[in-house]
Design a protein around this motif. Structure first.
Motif, PDB file in Angstrom:
ATOM      1  N   THR A 117       0.864  -1.177   0.000  1.00 53.25           N
ATOM      2  CA  THR A 117       0.000   0.000   0.000  1.00 53.25           C
ATOM      3  C   THR A 117       0.898   1.224   0.000  1.00 53.25           C
ATOM      4  OG1 THR A 117      -1.701  -1.202   1.246  1.00 53.25           O
ATOM      5  CG2 THR A 117      -1.855   1.212   1.174  1.00 53.25           C
ATOM      6  N   LEU A 118       0.712   2.100  -0.977  1.00 52.13           N
ATOM      7  CA  LEU A 118       1.610   3.228  -1.182  1.00 52.13           C
ATOM      8  C   LEU A 118       0.848   4.538  -1.107  1.00 52.13           C
ATOM      9  CD1 LEU A 118       3.490   1.837  -4.326  1.00 52.13           C
ATOM     10  CD2 LEU A 118       4.216   1.651  -1.954  1.00 52.13           C
ATOM     11  N   ALA A 119       1.609   5.580  -0.802  1.00 52.39           N
ATOM     12  CA  ALA A 119       1.097   6.945  -0.840  1.00 52.39           C
ATOM     13  C   ALA A 119       2.184   7.845  -1.405  1.00 52.39           C
ATOM     14  CB  ALA A 119       0.683   7.412   0.558  1.00 52.39           C
ATOM     15  N   ARG A 120       1.767   8.800  -2.226  1.00 48.32           N
ATOM     16  CA  ARG A 120       2.753   9.721  -2.779  1.00 48.32           C
ATOM     17  C   ARG A 120       3.395  10.521  -1.656  1.00 48.32           C
ATOM     18  NH1 ARG A 120      -1.857  10.355  -5.912  1.00 48.32           N
ATOM     19  NH2 ARG A 120      -1.738   9.447  -8.014  1.00 48.32           N
ATOM     20  N   SER A 121       4.723  10.613  -1.696  1.00 43.46           N
ATOM     21  CA  SER A 121       5.428  11.314  -0.622  1.00 43.46           C
ATOM     22  C   SER A 121       5.051  12.789  -0.577  1.00 43.46           C
ATOM     23  CB  SER A 121       6.946  11.159  -0.813  1.00 43.46           C
ATOM     24  OG  SER A 121       7.322   9.801  -0.744  1.00 43.46           O
ATOM     25  N   ARG A 122       4.779  13.380  -1.723  1.00 49.37           N
ATOM     26  CA  ARG A 122       4.426  14.802  -1.737  1.00 49.37           C
ATOM     27  C   ARG A 122       3.019  15.053  -1.211  1.00 49.37           C
ATOM     28  NH1 ARG A 122       4.091  13.395  -7.341  1.00 49.37           N
ATOM     29  NH2 ARG A 122       1.942  13.566  -8.144  1.00 49.37           N
ATOM     30  N   ASP A 123       2.176  13.978  -1.141  1.00 50.84           N
ATOM     31  CA  ASP A 123       0.796  14.139  -0.669  1.00 50.84           C
ATOM     32  C   ASP A 123       0.651  13.841   0.813  1.00 50.84           C
ATOM     33  OD1 ASP A 123       0.106  14.782  -3.219  1.00 50.84           O
ATOM     34  OD2 ASP A 123      -0.693  12.797  -3.737  1.00 50.84           O
ATOM     35  N   LEU A 124       1.686  13.407   1.479  1.00 51.25           N
ATOM     36  CA  LEU A 124       1.567  13.088   2.904  1.00 51.25           C
ATOM     37  C   LEU A 124       1.241  14.357   3.697  1.00 51.25           C
ATOM     38  CD1 LEU A 124       4.549  10.600   3.422  1.00 51.25           C
ATOM     39  CD2 LEU A 124       2.122  10.077   3.191  1.00 51.25           C
ATOM     40  N   GLY A 125       0.183  14.271   4.466  1.00 51.63           N
ATOM     41  CA  GLY A 125      -0.264  15.420   5.259  1.00 51.63           C
ATOM     42  C   GLY A 125      -1.250  16.303   4.557  1.00 51.63           C
ATOM     43  N   SER A 126      -1.449  16.112   3.252  1.00 50.35           N
ATOM     44  CA  SER A 126      -2.404  16.947   2.516  1.00 50.35           C
ATOM     45  C   SER A 126      -3.652  16.178   2.103  1.00 50.35           C
ATOM     46  CB  SER A 126      -1.750  17.552   1.277  1.00 50.35           C
ATOM     47  OG  SER A 126      -1.284  16.526   0.417  1.00 50.35           O
ATOM     48  N   ASN A 127      -3.534  14.873   1.814  1.00 49.26           N
ATOM     49  CA  ASN A 127      -4.702  14.060   1.478  1.00 49.26           C
ATOM     50  C   ASN A 127      -4.424  12.626   1.902  1.00 49.26           C
ATOM     51  OD1 ASN A 127      -3.334  12.637  -0.774  1.00 49.26           O
ATOM     52  ND2 ASN A 127      -3.461  14.629  -1.808  1.00 49.26           N
ATOM     53  N   ASP A 128      -5.417  11.791   1.786  1.00 49.23           N
ATOM     54  CA  ASP A 128      -5.322  10.388   2.221  1.00 49.23           C
ATOM     55  C   ASP A 128      -5.395   9.428   1.037  1.00 49.23           C
ATOM     56  OD1 ASP A 128      -5.226  11.273   4.826  1.00 49.23           O
ATOM     57  OD2 ASP A 128      -7.420  11.154   5.086  1.00 49.23           O
ATOM     58  N   VAL A 129      -4.928   9.854  -0.127  1.00 47.05           N
ATOM     59  CA  VAL A 129      -4.980   8.995  -1.305  1.00 47.05           C
ATOM     60  C   VAL A 129      -3.947   7.884  -1.162  1.00 47.05           C
ATOM     61  CG1 VAL A 129      -4.689   8.889  -3.799  1.00 47.05           C
ATOM     62  CG2 VAL A 129      -5.756  10.896  -2.744  1.00 47.05           C
ATOM     63  N   GLN A 130      -4.392   6.643  -1.263  1.00 46.04           N
ATOM     64  CA  GLN A 130      -3.514   5.476  -1.173  1.00 46.04           C
ATOM     65  C   GLN A 130      -3.712   4.606  -2.409  1.00 46.04           C
ATOM     66  OE1 GLN A 130      -4.131   3.382   2.506  1.00 46.04           O
ATOM     67  NE2 GLN A 130      -3.437   5.122   3.772  1.00 46.04           N
ATOM     68  N   LEU A 131      -2.612   3.979  -2.836  1.00 45.46           N
ATOM     69  CA  LEU A 131      -2.620   3.121  -4.009  1.00 45.46           C
ATOM     70  C   LEU A 131      -2.065   1.756  -3.632  1.00 45.46           C
ATOM     71  CD1 LEU A 131      -1.131   5.682  -6.573  1.00 45.46           C
ATOM     72  CD2 LEU A 131      -3.549   5.142  -6.227  1.00 45.46           C
ATOM     73  N   ARG A 132      -2.564   0.730  -4.292  1.00 46.40           N
ATOM     74  CA  ARG A 132      -2.105  -0.637  -4.035  1.00 46.40           C
ATOM     75  C   ARG A 132      -1.458  -1.185  -5.297  1.00 46.40           C
ATOM     76  NH1 ARG A 132      -6.019  -4.437  -0.671  1.00 46.40           N
ATOM     77  NH2 ARG A 132      -3.986  -5.442  -0.512  1.00 46.40           N
ATOM     78  N   ALA A 133      -0.446  -2.030  -5.074  1.00 45.76           N
ATOM     79  CA  ALA A 133       0.280  -2.599  -6.211  1.00 45.76           C
ATOM     80  C   ALA A 133       0.983  -3.868  -5.770  1.00 45.76           C
ATOM     81  CB  ALA A 133       1.298  -1.600  -6.769  1.00 45.76           C
ATOM     82  N   LEU A 134       1.234  -4.736  -6.755  1.00 44.66           N
ATOM     83  CA  LEU A 134       2.061  -5.918  -6.547  1.00 44.66           C
ATOM     84  C   LEU A 134       3.491  -5.577  -6.964  1.00 44.66           C
ATOM     85  CD1 LEU A 134      -0.195  -8.818  -7.898  1.00 44.66           C
ATOM     86  CD2 LEU A 134       0.375  -8.333  -5.506  1.00 44.66           C
ATOM     87  N   THR A 135       4.443  -5.966  -6.139  1.00 49.76           N
ATOM     88  CA  THR A 135       5.833  -5.643  -6.420  1.00 49.76           C
ATOM     89  C   THR A 135       6.712  -6.867  -6.237  1.00 49.76           C
ATOM     90  OG1 THR A 135       7.697  -4.240  -5.774  1.00 49.76           O
ATOM     91  CG2 THR A 135       6.169  -4.882  -4.040  1.00 49.76           C
ATOM     92  N   HIS A 136       7.875  -6.826  -6.872  1.00 52.72           N
ATOM     93  CA  HIS A 136       8.855  -7.904  -6.769  1.00 52.72           C
ATOM     94  C   HIS A 136       9.870  -7.656  -5.661  1.00 52.72           C
ATOM     95  CE1 HIS A 136      10.576  -4.711  -9.167  1.00 52.72           C
ATOM     96  NE2 HIS A 136      11.781  -5.210  -8.985  1.00 52.72           N
ATOM     97  N   LEU A 137       9.715  -6.574  -4.911  1.00 55.58           N
ATOM     98  CA  LEU A 137      10.678  -6.211  -3.862  1.00 55.58           C
ATOM     99  C   LEU A 137      10.146  -6.534  -2.474  1.00 55.58           C
ATOM    100  CD1 LEU A 137      11.781  -2.722  -5.266  1.00 55.58           C
ATOM    101  CD2 LEU A 137      12.863  -4.948  -5.617  1.00 55.58           C
ATOM    102  N   GLY A 138       9.338  -7.569  -2.371  1.00 58.53           N
ATOM    103  CA  GLY A 138       8.755  -7.905  -1.078  1.00 58.53           C
ATOM    104  C   GLY A 138       9.772  -8.344  -0.041  1.00 58.53           C
TER     105      GLY A 138
END
Length: 507
Positions: free
Chosen positions: A357-378
């Motif tokens: 579960t990811l969030a844009r670093s520039r949006d932290l503290g301004s909105n609660d938009v979160q994105l989900r993705a599958l990654t190979h770096l688990g």
């Protein structure tokens, strides 16, 4: 006393050896008779000529066919000596290499046996070399003479071929132009390290950096052909037919003076780029992609699906037949903060799949938009880490790039790699070597900053990827080490504490 073992003379035929320089006779066992010289009547030890050493010296000169003064060519610009027929060699005064060149300049040594040769000291500013030669030659039946004499070599100033080309502003005969149609130079940094590791740059006269590539200049056409073949063997590229520009021609001798231009086009794909595979590549790879990340650049473009962790490669010939467009590059990547990471249990080699579960670093503290993705770096991600990824929710692509996939569903985010802390780069105790390159005038005023960022990114890739480190030569940075009381180089405490795993990479 003369040593028969060093003279390599048949003892059955050599009865007497006369040292003409000293006028003495060397007795050989079995010839003890004393007779009078047939010329002057002086008593002497018998020899087949029936003459004493003084009489033989006045009648025979075994060095008469050897010149006593010999010219020698020396380039004043580069300090090299001509080694016949056309080779110019840099030699130290009174060295073995210089003595070998001097002996080649002296004619007539093939008619005698050379026993010894050595330099006689001369003033450095005299432009003279003196060589003392000791030779042997059979003059009568069974009489072998040995004589020592000096030969003077006069140094004349000449201009070697390379210095002549520099003076005439004609320093190259062939050029290899390497080009890549991208807005960065990360692939060229890898190519530079491969050239240095394999020492493929030794025949170049100069290297010039241009905005979209590098030019390599050579004195001979076959050196450029060999270098072009080397490039094709280490990176994905295609070589184009050489062009020829005639400078002059000699119809009488059937000679042509020309300059040749060889072109090498590198595949416009780089590490961490987002590619869209052509349907034929998708089918050949067994349904890989079609959205893939470029994992590395070898002889082919190696790609990986970050969601399924499947890998494949695209050969250069197949790439140019069916191009795979680059949708996004690393400069278009967005920084995300990991909110949560849950491993799915799937793994493939060194990678492990995870649902993050990811969030844009520039949006932290301004909105609660979160994105989900599958990654190979688990296997390396956890909550709080910072990663780089391609934000496909707001990306705009050329319609022609995705025209072959009208029903393609784009994910929200594709994770590229984890961002390392800045202190790790500050604690780097190793460095890479680089080629000495000339820059095109007026073309790099606005590109220096971007080039420095690309180079720092390449160093970070070398630091993080063990497979990439095996392909390049990594050296210790003397500026980051201190000298211990025992005389050994010891890394500073700060570097050892901040980047302990980099210390093993410095050799």
């Amino acid at each position: 006393t003369f040593d028969m073992s060093t003279a390599a003379i048949d003892p059955s035929t050599a009865l007497t050896i006369i040292d003409v320089a000293r006028g003495e006779n060397a007795l050989i066992a079995g010839t003890q008779a004393t007779v009078l010289c047939c010329t002057c009547g002086a008593p002497m030890v018998w020899n087949p000529s029936s003459m004493c050493s003084n009489c033989i010296r006045t009648r025979v000169d075994i060095s008469e066919d050897i010149p006593k003064t010999v010219p020698m060519q020396w380039c004043k610009a580069c300090g090299r000596y001509l080694n016949p027929p056309k080779n110019w060699v840099l030699c130290q005064p009174e060295s073995k290499e210089l003595l070998s060149i001097c002996l080649k300049r002296i004619k007539g040594l093939n008619k005698v046996k050379l026993v010894d040769a050595s330099f006689i000291w001369t003033e450095p500013h005299s432009r003279r070399f003196k060589v003392k030669l000791t030779i042997q030659k059979e003059v009568f039946s069974g009489v072998i003479l040995q004589q020592a004499f000096p030969v003077e070599l006069v140094v004349h100033s000449f201009q070697c071929t390379n210095c002549h080309r520099v003076a005439a502003d004609n320093t190259w005969a062939a050029v290899v132009q390497v080009r890549q149609k991208v807005d960065h130079k990360r692939t060229f940094y890898l190519l530079e390290q491969l050239i240095l590791k394999h020492r493929a740059h030794l025949q170049t006269t100069s290297v010039k950096e241009v905005p979209d590539g590098i030019d390599f200049f050579f004195l001979h056409r076959h050196h450029a052909v060999k270098f072009q073949e080397f490039l094709v063997s280490v990176i994905p590229c295609r070589a184009k037919v050489a062009s020829e520009r005639v400078l002059g021609e000699d119809l009488r001798n059937n000679c042509v003076t020309a300059k040749y231009t060889f072109s090498v086009e590198v595949v416009p794909a780089c590490r961490d780029d987002l590619l869209c595979l052509h349907p034929r590549h998708y089918t050949a790879a067994g349904g890989l992609g079609p959205l893939v990340l470029c994992s590395s650049i070898t002889q082919a473009v190696r790609v990986m699906d970050p969601e399924t962790m499947r890998t494949g490669e695209v050969r250069p010939d197949g790439y140019y037949r069916n191009p795979c467009p680059t949708l996004m590059t690393l400069r278009q990547a967005t920084e995300f903060t990991v909110i949560d990471a849950e491993p799915t249990g799937r793994s493939c080699g060194k990678w492990a799949q995870a649902d993050v579960t990811l969030a844009r670093s520039r949006d932290l503290g301004s909105n609660d938009v979160q994105l989900r993705a599958l990654t190979h770096l688990g296997h390396i991600l956890q909550a709080g880490d910072v990663v780089l990824g391609y934000d496909l929710t707001s990306a705009v692509f050329n319609e022609a790039y995705l025209g072959d996939w009208p029903k393609l569903q784009l994910p929200d985010v594709l994770v590229i790699k984890k961002v390392q802390p800045e202190k790790r780069s500050r604690g780097r105790v190793w460095k890479l070597r680089s080629l000495i390159k000339e820059e095109e005038e007026g073309a790099y005023t606005s590109l220096h900053k971007a080039s420095l960022e690309d180079y720092e990114g390449f160093l970070a890739d070398v630091e993080a990827d063990a497979d990439l480190r095996q392909r390049v030569n990594v050296y210790k940075d003397p500026a980051r080490f201190r000298v211990a009381p025992t005389g050994e180089l010891v890394p500073p405490d700060s570097a050892a504490g901040d980047g302990g795993d980099e210390g093993d990479e410095g050799d």
